[in-house]
Structures are given as structure tokens and as C-alpha cells.
Design an enzyme around this catalytic site. Structure first.
Site: not given
Ligand code: FAD
Ligand code: NAP
Ligand code: SF4
Length: 651
Positions: A5, A143, A145, A193, A231, A233, A290, A318, A541, A545, A556, A633, A635
Site C-alpha cells: 500500500h 497477515e 486480516y 495469499r 500483524h 504477532a 520493498r 523507515q 533523563r 518508557k 517494539w 531528529e 536520520d
Molecule cells: P554523516 O554521515 O555524518 O557524513 C558526513 C561526512 O562528512 C563524514 O564522512 C565526514 O568524514 C565528512 N566530513 C566532515 N567534515 C569534512 C571536511 N571538512 N572535509 C571533508 N569531509 C568532511 N539513520 C537512519 O536513518 N536509520 C538508522 O537505522 C540509523 N542507524 C544509525 C546507527 C548508528 C550507529 C549511527 C552512528 C547512525 C545511524 N543513523 C541511522 C544515522 C545516519 O547514519 C545519519 O543520519 C546520516 O549518516 C547523516 O548523513 P550526513 O551525510 O548528513 O552525515
Molecule cells: P537521539 O535519538 O536524539 O537521542 C539522544 C539521546 O541522548 C536521548 O535519549 C536524550 O535523552 C539524550 N541526551 C540528549 N542531550 C543530552 C545531554 N545533554 N546529556 C545527556 N543526555 C542527553 O539521537 P541519537 O541516538 O544520537 O541518534 C541520532 C539520529 O540517528 C537519530 O535522530 C535517529 O533518527 C538516527 N538513528 C536512527 C536509528 C533507527 O533505528 N531508526 C538508529 C540509530 C540512529 P534524554 O534527554 O531523555 O536523556
Molecule cells: Fe527498504 Fe527501507 Fe526503502 Fe523500506 S525504506 S524499501 S525497508 S530501504
């Protein structure tokens, strides 16, 4: 291509946009498309105003879709979906008035007259589909339904001819398929299905599934498709931590038991996995859904052996399923053009520009390859010795191995479209000024936020990126500051098991309590109690939950996973200090010391904007995208979408 959908079904101008969406996939050589679910009557619709096919006027609107697909040489079936007790409106009906655990609305018990009318409505819907030019229909019988709700005693407590014995409970789907076949004639495709694995208490037994498959064949189905899990499950069935092709073993059980082809589904995201499933004779056909959002041309690229060019679905949910449940248009994190084909048009620029992009994370990469595809001269500078930015950290998380595929895809596109890539190149203002670029894009991403806690410089403190880059290692007792997406991911990383459930089907099934022997109803068994390799405290902080900010359809799973692994979840904490004794907290006015070996900081992120600010101060007009633009926020969905849109705007 499996049913999805998209939200376009109900959007303004949606049929024209759907036509382009499906036609692009048909042009990409997909053999057979199944549409998103369409209700056969009002009671069966997903919610108020949701798509239904009950009149000739409604059928007329579908013709633009079927014609567009046929023009590209494709075939398309309409999925008939009656939600039963899963609908979000006040007129929902079910075999018995039992509320679903995932719905606030209680269904009314459908009358016998209502059952007969509903069967007729399915038949009418199939006839209208034929009139609209569809090549067939898929009857959604899985699923959880309406059809599923008739099949099992979990939801069917009736004492009339539609309840009680299994023969009675399966009368409903058999009558639907029989009725449709009689009405549409022999050359119209009917896919059924079939829920081969319910994953709920009092679900079907394997013997019932097999019997139903045989009866459905007799009733006139052309193909049987697989459905996995209701759904409601509590077992992940399509999220990224499910191993690739994790459920094809279920379809295999039915191979040879019926004479019509069997289709298998769920987490099949690469041509190699699909080929392996067919070679192993787990099914006659493979359905992917997907992966066609991620790449309209996955089949064509596979046929041409251009595997590295495939933009692989990473199973994140996402931008697809999460959007659907948030009542937004469906799209794709790795391909923001999905379902927006008529808005994001990639056409060659008559005015090639020289573009400098700083930062090869998802935002900069998306911008670079799109700009290059349009025909601009692109120079991409990256400080690290590899592209991918934070995706290089994400791929280290158990269950997020798929993120590596996105990096592979970008490397390929960089080469294909001739992006000039400079690795290990941290650029500054002077360099960019000398470059004479028509457009400068700053996509320098984020830096971890370091909270102002006394003792934050203590040896026990590790920042999440130091941990994931393996620059520092954590001991047996660990506290994590921050319980956002990264706090959850770091917890999974610290609790990593061997072999990884996401890469090993039996281990995954064991961990989540799926009985591959299918001994009991619903194929459930007690989940495996894993021995945690570490004692973990996940702190935040804010009150309430944990995991509220995680994805709608995956949050979940992360919460359950950490709960099963006995992670201590601490809310409403105040960080007091860090010293040799560990992390000192105040919680509900009580002082507490977490006697831990290490404290991992996952307290969010800050935009890295110093370069952008310097350029601005110098009178230049750079573009700012991704985490550098806004860390809150952030991603990858936003980062990639922003990069793509900016590149298109350079036209
Ligand atoms: P970045 O990925 O931070 O890339 C910036 C790049 O710029 C870096 O490679 C850096 O080296 C380079 N750079 C910086 N300054 C300079 C300079 N002066 N010259 C040259 N290069 C430079 N997002 C999701 O949507 N779903 C997820 O499940 C998810 N899981 C995550 C899990 C983890 C553990 C982490 C750390 C992040 C996750 N994220 C997830 C977040 C996601 O990876 C970021 O939102 C995304 O990478 C942001 O992209 P960006 O290009 O803005 O920055
Ligand atoms: P985040 O989701 O904004 O979480 C940051 C956490 O740090 C919050 O739990 C906040 O909780 C705490 N925090 C914020 N300021 C703080 C402070 N000054 N001192 C102590 N605690 C503080 O950010 P993130 O975990 O860094 O993730 C970054 C982005 O990557 C997210 O926006 C997310 O969308 C993306 N990402 C997504 C996935 C995914 O599975 N979809 C996975 C990883 C990352 P309290 O304020 O309650 O303490
Ligand atoms: Fe696949 Fe993620 Fe794209 Fe959905 S949003 S189609 S799960 S890569």
C-alpha cells in the site's frame, strides 16, 4: 512484485502517480505486479476514505494504471483485502466480536447474511478488476486480516456453519475463490495469499495449512503466495534483523503438496538470495516488494548481471511501512524518488555546472550521484579514507549489516557517473575558494554531543563513535548515557551474540521463539533465554518508557530484544558525576552509583557547521544539507532526500 500500500491509492491525482510508479517497475522487467490492498466493501476498508473497488466508476479510474503497465509489457493483479477486525473505522466486522490487540476498535460480529454478501463483494471486486484491465487478483488470506480471522479459533468462536470445525472455518476462503473463478472465467489469474505461519496463539496447524492449500487449488486458484505472521504477532518478519530469505523454509514444507506454483516472500532483497531459494527448491516463484521501492530496475539489472548497480533495500521500514502506519505517502530511505516519480524527475541538464561537495556521508553521496547523473561536473571531498559517513558505524550494529549495501551502491554510482572522488581530503575555505565551483554543498554531518557532566574526561568514558570504530573497548559492566536510536544500537552492539541471529536462520528462529518443526499451532515455542555477555544500564533523563522515538514498526522489536537480554532501563535520571567508582546518578531523589567499567556516551549529536559558517562570513553562498544542516531528529532518510532534491534543483 509483492503488494504494497503506497498511500497514492487515496492521494489526489493518485491514479496517475500510481500508473507511473507501476509502469517504471514494469519497464524494469518485473514479471507480475500485485497492487496494494483494495477493499471489496466499505466494512473491509483500512480506514475512512481508504481505497475500495465496488463500482464501475471506481473501476474506470484504475484503467490508467493497467494501461500504463501493459504498455511497458508488464502484468498486474489487484489485491483484494478485507481488513476485518484490523480496520480503523467504526463499522469493522469479524467472525466474532473480539478486539485485536493492535486496534482500539472492537468489531461487530458479522451475520450469516453479511458473510454471504461479503463473499459476493469479493466476486464483484474481482469482476470489476477484470473490467479495469487487471490480469488477475490476489485474495489476501494472510497477515491476520478477515480471512485469517475466520480460519482460526483464536478469532472465530462461531457456532454456526462458519465456525467450530476446521471444515466450517475454511468455508469462507474456499467460497470466495470458487465464486471468483466461476465469475471471471478460466484465463484470469487468481493468487491466494495463504498464511503459512500465523505466529499467534491458537493459530493454524501445519496440517490445516496444507489442507487449505489443497482446497484452494481445487477452488480454482492459479498461484499460492506465502503469508508470514499476523500483524499482531510479536516476532519480526520483515525488519532488517530478520535474516535474508528467513522464512522460505515454510513455503518449502508445502512444495509438492499442490500442483499449482508456490510463491515465497519476506526479506528477499537480492537476486542472489532469490536464485538460491529457487535452486534449493524452497518455492517455484519468488516475490519481493520493498526491493522494488529501493530500485525500480532490480530485475533488469539482475538480468544484465549488473548486480553492483542495484540499490538494495536495507529492510529499515523507515520510509515505507513506518510511513504507511503514520498515514503518510510511502517512499524509500535509499530511494526518495519511490512513489514520487512524477515530482523528482531526473533529466539531463542543458547547463552543466561545476559542483564541489564536502562530506561523503549519505547526504553528500545522494547529492553527488544525482548531480552527476543529471550531467554536472561533480567533485566530492571526504576527510576519511572511505565514503559512507555514519553508515560505516551503523553497519557495525548486529542486525544492520545491510547498511553496507548502500555504501557499495554509492561506490558503484560514483564510478558509473564519473564523480571525481577525493578521499582523505579534509577541505577548508581557501581550497573551496580556489576551486571556482558554481555550487558548493556542505554535507559535513555531525559530531557527538558531549554532555557537561563532572568527570566526563575520565578514562572510563567512551564516545559511541570511538567504540564503534574499535578505537576503544568496553568492559563487562557498562552504563550508556542516552537512549535514542544510537543508545539502543550501542546496546545491541555490546550484547552481540555469536553466531549473529540476523545472519543465521535457525539461531534467529530460536531467539524469537519460532518452531521450525511446526509442532504446535501458530509454530510458536518459548523464546531462547540468552546469557547476556555484559551487564548493561541504558539511561535517560526523560521520564517514561524507553524507545519512544524509534520507528513505528520496528521500535517494539528493539525494546523486546533489549528486554529479553535483561538490559536495565533507567528513566528520569540526573547524571551527577563520573569517577573511579563509576557513574553517579540521582533517580527519584535517590542517589545511586552504577559500579561500571565503562560509560558510553550516546547523548545525541551536533551539526558540524564551522566550514559553512566560514564560507558565509566570506560572502559565499554554500548549500547546507544532512546533519550539517540540522542534527535534531536527523536520520538517513532526511539526509538522502535532501541531497537528492538539492541536486535536482541545480538543473
Ligand atoms: P554523516 O554521515 O555524518 O557524513 C558526513 C561526512 O562528512 C563524514 O564522512 C565526514 O568524514 C565528512 N566530513 C566532515 N567534515 C569534512 C571536511 N571538512 N572535509 C571533508 N569531509 C568532511 N539513520 C537512519 O536513518 N536509520 C538508522 O537505522 C540509523 N542507524 C544509525 C546507527 C548508528 C550507529 C549511527 C552512528 C547512525 C545511524 N543513523 C541511522 C544515522 C545516519 O547514519 C545519519 O543520519 C546520516 O549518516 C547523516 O548523513 P550526513 O551525510 O548528513 O552525515
Ligand atoms: P537521539 O535519538 O536524539 O537521542 C539522544 C539521546 O541522548 C536521548 O535519549 C536524550 O535523552 C539524550 N541526551 C540528549 N542531550 C543530552 C545531554 N545533554 N546529556 C545527556 N543526555 C542527553 O539521537 P541519537 O541516538 O544520537 O541518534 C541520532 C539520529 O540517528 C537519530 O535522530 C535517529 O533518527 C538516527 N538513528 C536512527 C536509528 C533507527 O533505528 N531508526 C538508529 C540509530 C540512529 P534524554 O534527554 O531523555 O536523556
Ligand atoms: Fe527498504 Fe527501507 Fe526503502 Fe523500506 S525504506 S524499501 S525497508 S530501504
Amino acid at each position: 512484485m509483492g503488494s504494497m500500500h503506497t498511500g497514492l491509492e487515496e492521494a489526489e491525482g493518485g491514479f496517475e502517480r500510481l500508473a507511473k510508479f507501476y509502469a517504471d517497475r514494469a519497464a524494469g522487467d518485473v514479471a507480475l505486479i500485485v497492487t496494494g490492498g483494495i477493499a471489496p466493501n466499505l466494512a473491509g476498508s483500512v480506514g475512512p476514505g481508504a481505497a475500495k473497488l465496488t463500482t464501475k466508476e471506481e473501476a474506470e479510474k484504475h484503467k490508467v494504471v493497467t494501461e500504463a503497465v501493459h504498455k511497458e509489457g508488464g502484468k498486474i493483479c489487484l489485491q483484494i483485502l478485507h481488513t476485518g477486525r484490523y480496520g480503523y473505522h467504526m463499522d469493522i466486522v469479524a467472525p466474532s466480536p473480539i478486539q485485536a490487540p493492535i486496534n482500539r476498535i472492537k468489531p461487530k460480529e458479522i451475520t450469516e447474511e453479511g458473510i454471504n454478501q461479503t463473499i459476493q463483494d469479493y466476486v464483484n471486486c474481482a469482476l470489476l478488476s477484470k473490467e479495469a484491465g487487471y490480469d488477475g487478483v490476489e485474495v489476501m488470506g494472510s497477515e491476520g486480516y478477515l480471512i485469517n480471522q475466520f480460519l482460526v479459533t483464536h478469532t472465530n468462536k462461531r457456532t454456526d456453519d462458519w465456525g467450530g470445525s476446521y471444515e466450517n472455518r475454511m468455508r469462507f476462503p474456499i467460497a470466495i475463490v470458487k465464486g471468483i473463478r466461476e465469475a471471471v472465467g478460466k484465463d484470469f489469474i487468481i493468487i491466494y495469499r495463504l498464511s503459512m505461519l500465523d505466529l499467534v496463539d491458537e493459530g493454524s496447524t501445519y496440517e490445516e495449512v496444507e489442507l487449505l492449500a489443497k482446497e484452494i487449488e481445487k477452488a480454482g486458484a492459479t498461484l499460492i503466495n506465502t503469508g508470514i505472521g499476523w500483524h499482531e504477532a510479536r516476532i519480526p518478519t520483515i525488519a532488517t534483523m530478520v535474516p535474508r530469505g528467513g522464512f522460505s523454509w515454510v513455503t518449502k514444507k508445502l512444495m509438492g503438496k499442490v500442483n499449482i506454483p508456490l510463491i515465497t516472500v519476506n526479506r528477499i532483497n537480492t537476486p542472489h538470495k532469490a536464485e538460491q531459494i529457487l535452486a534449493d527448491q524452497h518455492a517455484d516463484m519468488v516475490s519481493m516488494a520493498r526491493p522494488f521501492l529501493a530500485d525500480a530496475d532490480i530485475v533488469k539489472k539482475s538480468k544484465e548481471l549488473n548486480f553492483n548497480e542495484i540499490n538494495t533495500c536495507i529492510g529499515c521500514n523507515q520510509a515505507c511501512l513506518d510511513h504507511t502506519f503514520e498515514l503518510k505517502l510511502c517512499s524509500c530511505l535509499v530511494n526518495p524518488r519511490a512513489c514520487h516519480e512524477t515530482e523528482f524527475v531526473i533529466k539531463k541538464s542543458a547547463n552543466s555546472k561545476k559542483i564541489g561537495i564536502v562530506g561523503a556521508g549519505p547526504a553528500g553521496l545522494a547529492c553527488a550521484i544525482t548531480a552527476a547523473e543529471i550531467g554536472h561536473e561533480v567533485h566530492l571531498f571526504e576527510a576519511q579514507n572511505q565514503i559512507g559517513g555514519q553508515f560505516n558505524l551503523a553497519k557495525e550494529i548486529p542486525g544492520k549489516e545491510e547498511f553496507e549495501e548502500t555504501i557499495r551502491y554509492y561506490y558503484n554510482q560514483i564510478e558509473k557517473f564519473g564523480v571525481n572522488l577525493y578521499l582523505g581530503n579534509k577541505v577548508d575555505k581557501a581550497f573551496l575558494k580556489e576551486g571556482n565551483f558554481d555550487e558548493i554543498v556542505i554535507s559535513t554531518g555531525v559530531t557527538p554531543r558531549i554532555p557537561n557532566i563532572p568527570g566526563i574526561d575520565h578514562d572510563k568514558v567512551i564516545i559511541y563513535d570511538q567504540l564503534l570504530r574499535k578505537e576503544k573497548f568496553a568492559g563487562k559492566k557498562v552504563a550508556i548515557i542516552g537512549a535514542g536510536g544510537i543508545g539502543f544500537d550501542v546496546s545491541e552492539y555490546l550484547l552481540e551474540e555469536n553466531p549473529k541471529p540476523s545472519l543465521n536462520i535457525p539461531v534467529f528462529m530460536n531467539e524469537w521463539g519460532v518452531d521450525m518443526k511446526y509442532a504446535d499451532r501458530g509454530a510458536l515455542k518459548a523464546p531462547h533465554e540468552s546469557q547476556s555477555p555484559r551487564e548493561l544500564y541504558l539511561c535517560k533523563r526523560s521520564p517514561g518508557k524507553h524507545g519512544k522515538t524509534l520507528g513505528k514498526t520496528t521500535g517494539w522489536i528493539h525494546r523486546m530484544s533489549l528486554k529479553n537480554k535483561k538490559v536495565n532501563m533507567l528513566s528520569s535520571v540526573e547524571y551527577v558525576k563520573i569517577d573511579d567508582a563509576g557513574l553517579h546518578l540521582k533517580s527519584n531523589d535517590q542517589n545511586q552509583v552504577l559500579d561500571v567499567d565503562h560509560i558510553i556516551v550516546c547523548a545525541g549529536q551536533l551539526s558540524r557547521t564551522n566550514l559553512y559558517d566560514e564560507l558565509l562570513a566570506d560572502g559565499m553562498k554554500p548549500n547546507l544539507i544532512g546533519g550539517a544542516h540540522e542534527a535534531k531528529e536527523l536520520d538517513a532518510k532526511r539526509a538522502i532526500s535532501q541531497g537528492t532534491k538539492l541536486a535536482i534543483s541545480f538543473n
